[in-house]
Enzyme design. Structure first.
Site, short mmCIF file in Angstrom:
data_model
loop_
_atom_site.label_atom_id
_atom_site.label_comp_id
_atom_site.label_asym_id
_atom_site.label_seq_id
_atom_site.Cartn_x
_atom_site.Cartn_y
_atom_site.Cartn_z
N ASP A 1 52.11 -8.87 22.78
CA ASP A 1 52.66 -7.58 23.14
C ASP A 1 53.39 -7.76 24.46
OD1 ASP A 1 50.67 -7.67 25.08
OD2 ASP A 1 49.71 -5.80 24.48
N HIS B 1 32.95 -25.78 15.78
CA HIS B 1 31.87 -25.07 15.08
C HIS B 1 32.34 -23.97 14.15
CE1 HIS B 1 28.88 -26.22 18.53
NE2 HIS B 1 29.48 -27.27 17.97
N ASN B 2 33.40 -23.26 14.53
CA ASN B 2 33.83 -22.09 13.76
C ASN B 2 35.11 -22.32 12.97
OD1 ASN B 2 33.10 -20.69 16.86
ND2 ASN B 2 31.73 -20.40 15.11
N ARG C 1 27.74 -21.58 7.83
CA ARG C 1 27.87 -20.38 8.70
C ARG C 1 29.22 -19.71 8.53
NH1 ARG C 1 25.03 -23.85 13.46
NH2 ARG C 1 22.90 -23.65 12.67
N THR D 1 44.43 -8.54 27.77
CA THR D 1 43.07 -9.07 27.86
C THR D 1 42.75 -10.07 26.76
OG1 THR D 1 42.15 -7.33 26.47
CG2 THR D 1 42.20 -6.93 28.87
N HIS E 1 27.90 -25.85 9.88
CA HIS E 1 29.02 -25.01 10.30
C HIS E 1 29.77 -24.46 9.10
CE1 HIS E 1 28.06 -26.04 14.33
NE2 HIS E 1 28.40 -27.30 14.21
#
Length: 142
Positions: free
Chosen positions: A7, A97-98, A136, A66, A133
């Site tokens: 933005d 991990h993700n 998950r 942010t 992983h």
């Protein structure tokens, strides 16, 4: 190819990241915004996330003031695992991990020097592929 969007709050940092990625020989697709005029971050976050989810781009980078708004928006798109990172450890861990596929940054929180290091860490760290992983991640996507 790396999808990128921001933005108005992330516009300047987006330009620095694009230049940095091009120096590293990455192809970049800029989904906007293209000025510092006030705009709505969900428009750009959705465009980047949809391009990554569809396989048009390998990874995505989103920037707002942010990093929170673009992260929340991107994570609404099925198949997206967007991670807000303000340090290199988090960028490395979320890839390992993700298998995060979208990095979000806060331009009013993270300076450009650190932001570029976070981008490099995110893009240079492969997913570990560990069974725990994978299990998950499948639970996230259910």
């Amino acid at each position: 190819m790396i999808a990128i969007g921001s933005d108005h709050g992330g516009f300047a940092l987006k330009g620095e990241i694009i230049a940095h990625l091009q120096k590293r020989s990455f192809e970049v697709k800029d989904f906007g915004t293209y000025t510092e005029a006030s705009c709505d971050y969900p428009v750009y976050a959705k465009a980047v996330a949809k391009a990554v989810a569809a396989g048009e781009c390998d990874k995505g980078i989103l920037i707002c003031g942010t990093g929170i708004g673009v992260s929340m928006t991107a994570n609404k798109i099925r198949g997206i695992r967007a991670a807000l990172c303000g340090d290199c450890f988090s960028a490395e861990a979320t890839r390992l991990h993700n298998d995060a596929n979208v990095l979000t940054l806060g331009a009013r929180v993270t300076g450009p020097g650190l932001a570029l290091k976070i981008v490099d860490t995110f893009l240079d760290t492969p997913f570990s592929g560990d069974e725990r992983h994978i299990r998950r991640i499948s639970q996230i996507e259910d």
